[in-house]
Design a protein around this motif. Structure first.
Motif, PDB file in Angstrom:
ATOM      1  N   ASN A 193     -75.157  96.797  23.876  1.00  0.00           N
ATOM      2  CA  ASN A 193     -74.912  97.234  22.499  1.00  0.00           C
ATOM      3  C   ASN A 193     -73.879  96.359  21.793  1.00  0.00           C
TER       4      ASN A 193
ATOM      5  N   TRP B 281     -76.526  93.981  20.186  1.00  0.00           N
ATOM      6  CA  TRP B 281     -77.415  94.598  19.202  1.00  0.00           C
ATOM      7  C   TRP B 281     -76.996  96.058  19.014  1.00  0.00           C
ATOM      8  N   LYS B 282     -76.555  96.388  17.815  1.00  0.00           N
ATOM      9  CA  LYS B 282     -75.965  97.689  17.524  1.00  0.00           C
ATOM     10  C   LYS B 282     -77.029  98.778  17.405  1.00  0.00           C
TER      11      LYS B 282
ATOM     12  N   ASP C   5     -71.672 103.242  17.930  1.00  0.00           N
ATOM     13  CA  ASP C   5     -71.479 101.952  18.595  1.00  0.00           C
ATOM     14  C   ASP C   5     -70.268 101.946  19.520  1.00  0.00           C
TER      15      ASP C   5
ATOM     16  N   ARG D 206     -89.130  93.597  18.904  1.00  0.00           N
ATOM     17  CA  ARG D 206     -89.933  93.160  17.751  1.00  0.00           C
ATOM     18  C   ARG D 206     -91.140  92.343  18.217  1.00  0.00           C
TER      19      ARG D 206
ATOM     20  N   ASP E 205     -83.898 100.360  14.144  1.00  0.00           N
ATOM     21  CA  ASP E 205     -84.785  99.697  13.171  1.00  0.00           C
ATOM     22  C   ASP E 205     -85.942  99.008  13.886  1.00  0.00           C
ATOM     23  N   ALA E 206     -85.660  98.359  15.020  1.00  0.00           N
ATOM     24  CA  ALA E 206     -86.727  97.713  15.793  1.00  0.00           C
ATOM     25  C   ALA E 206     -87.681  98.756  16.370  1.00  0.00           C
TER      26      ALA E 206
ATOM     27  N   ARG F 277     -78.014 100.812  15.027  1.00  0.00           N
ATOM     28  CA  ARG F 277     -78.953 100.789  13.885  1.00  0.00           C
ATOM     29  C   ARG F 277     -79.963  99.659  14.018  1.00  0.00           C
ATOM     30  N   GLU F 278     -79.561  98.516  14.585  1.00  0.00           N
ATOM     31  CA  GLU F 278     -80.514  97.427  14.813  1.00  0.00           C
ATOM     32  C   GLU F 278     -81.581  97.846  15.822  1.00  0.00           C
ATOM     33  N   VAL F 279     -81.138  98.520  16.887  1.00  0.00           N
ATOM     34  CA  VAL F 279     -82.070  98.976  17.910  1.00  0.00           C
ATOM     35  C   VAL F 279     -83.063  99.976  17.322  1.00  0.00           C
TER      36      VAL F 279
ATOM     37  N   VAL G 298     -83.387  93.785  21.072  1.00  0.00           N
ATOM     38  CA  VAL G 298     -84.039  93.843  19.761  1.00  0.00           C
ATOM     39  C   VAL G 298     -85.077  92.747  19.543  1.00  0.00           C
TER      40      VAL G 298
END
Length: 382
Positions: free
Chosen positions: A271, A274-275, A261, A241, A281-282, A277-279, A237
């Motif tokens: 994972n 970085w879960k 997850d 970014r 979102d990035a 949803r985080e992945v 992640v």
């Protein structure tokens, strides 16, 4: 400096650093290097043109440079980085896997694929991979080392030379302005995918520099469109970014393989850091800044991640976003207990995603017979 939380690679003690190569350097650094060799700085532009525009790394062919200067410039800017151990082909010679031996004996692989309307090359950014995904032969082998910028770039330069000269996939006839030969096939490389060995964003600086060498206009680089380049990641992640802030127009491909997850912690061990949803979102941040849609890579594994409820969950996570899903029937790897999904389960998975309005394609599994398909690269001499 790596971004906070970014995975870093520490070279083994005693490991040799790849020798400096023209492709490691920016145009300004090339002029400085040439001057340090006692030659006029404009010679850097000449050598760059030979390498990036003519794919000519033999100084004997550099007739615009005085003979006395050629060997000095070649030794200082174009050292031998890698050599071909072997080529193996399948799909009626339209798919070719190359095993390379790097300057220190390290082995890596790349795959060149010719289609009626395009030529795609799958390149490596690391020797091995440290992501440890259990269904991937490369991940199971572990990480040896990062490739240098020049080691990445040279895979493409060599392929472009072979395409031009008819060494791969065609008669070598003269290409027209759009890159087609008289038989209607392609003679130029049109797509590059960083989906070979390694996690590209774990070798961030060199991969970013390689993209610039590939896309800078001749003679500074190869002049390839950024829109023809795809960079894959399992979901680092902070690096994703950072990549979004580069201003690139490449496509970003996220190797997701599970929408929840619990399962992804097993299939893609990073994972746990970085879960999902985080992945995602990035990924959406990259899509917003680049204007490119995201590719979601999803290997369909029988009775593991191909259930209807997982397809529905994936559709819910992706709907409304600039995205395309590539479903990949799992390619066999030595010792793996898993196999590809049943045709009826694959079809149902596709239907569930389409019900959410998510575009989806089942990827053509090129290169299985030569262990050159997705997840099969192991770089062995057997």
């Amino acid at each position: 400096m790596p971004a906070p939380g970014e995975l870093t690679f520490v070279a083994p003690r005693g490991a040799k650093k790849p020798p400096r190569h023209l492709a490691d350097l920016t145009p300004a650094e090339r002029r400085e290097a040439v001057a340090a060799l006692g030659e006029k700085p404009f010679r850097a532009n000449q050598v760059s043109r030979h390498y990036f525009a003519r794919y000519a790394d033999d100084p004997a062919s550099w007739t615009d440079i005085p003979a006395a200067a050629r060997e000095k410039l070649a030794a200082g800017l174009l050292p031998d980085l890698m050599s071909v151990v072997r080529h193996v082909s399948c799909d009626n010679d339209s798919t070719r896997k190359t095993l390379w031996r790097l300057f220190d004996g390290t082995l890596v692989e790349s795959v060149l694929m010719r289609y009626p309307d395009r030529v795609t090359m799958c390149i490596s950014s690391q020797a091995g991979c440290g992501m440890n995904c259990p269904f991937c032969a490369t991940g199971q082998a572990g990480l040896d080392r990062n490739l240098s910028t020049a080691e990445i770039v040279h895979q493409i330069v060599a392929a472009m030379r072979d395409l031009r000269d008819g060494v791969f996939g065609g008669p070598g006839t003269a290409a027209s302005s759009d890159g087609t030969d008289v038989s209607g096939g392609r003679t130029r490389l049109s797509n590059i995918v960083f989906m070979g060995m390694g996690e590209p964003l774990a070798n961030y600086n060199r991969v970013a520099a390689a993209i610039r060498r590939l896309t800078d206009t001749e003679p500074d680089g190869l002049g390839i469109s950024q829109r023809g380049i795809t960079v894959s990641t399992v979901g680092l992640v902070p690096a994703m970014r950072r990549f979004a802030d580069e201003g690139f127009k490449c496509r970003l491909a996220v190797s997701l393989h599970a929408p929840d997850d619990e399962l992804r912690n097993t299939l893609v061990p990073v994972n746990t850091r970085w879960k999902v949803r985080e992945v995602l979102d990035a990924a959406w941040e990259y899509a917003e800044k680049s204007g490119r849609r995201i590719s979601i890579e999803y290997a369909l594994i029988k009775d593991i991640n191909d259930q209807a409820w997982r397809a529905d969950l994936l559709g819910r996570l992706l709907k409304g976003h600039r995205v395309h899903v590539n479903l990949i029937p799992l390619n066999p790897t030595p010792g793996s207990k898993w196999t590809a999904s049943r045709p009826e389960d694959e079809k149902a998975f596709v239907a569930a995603l389409e019900a959410h309005g998510v575009p989806v394609t089942v990827r053509d599994t090129r290169g299985q017979e030569i262990d050159g398909a997705c997840g099969q690269l192991a770089a062995t001499e057997r």
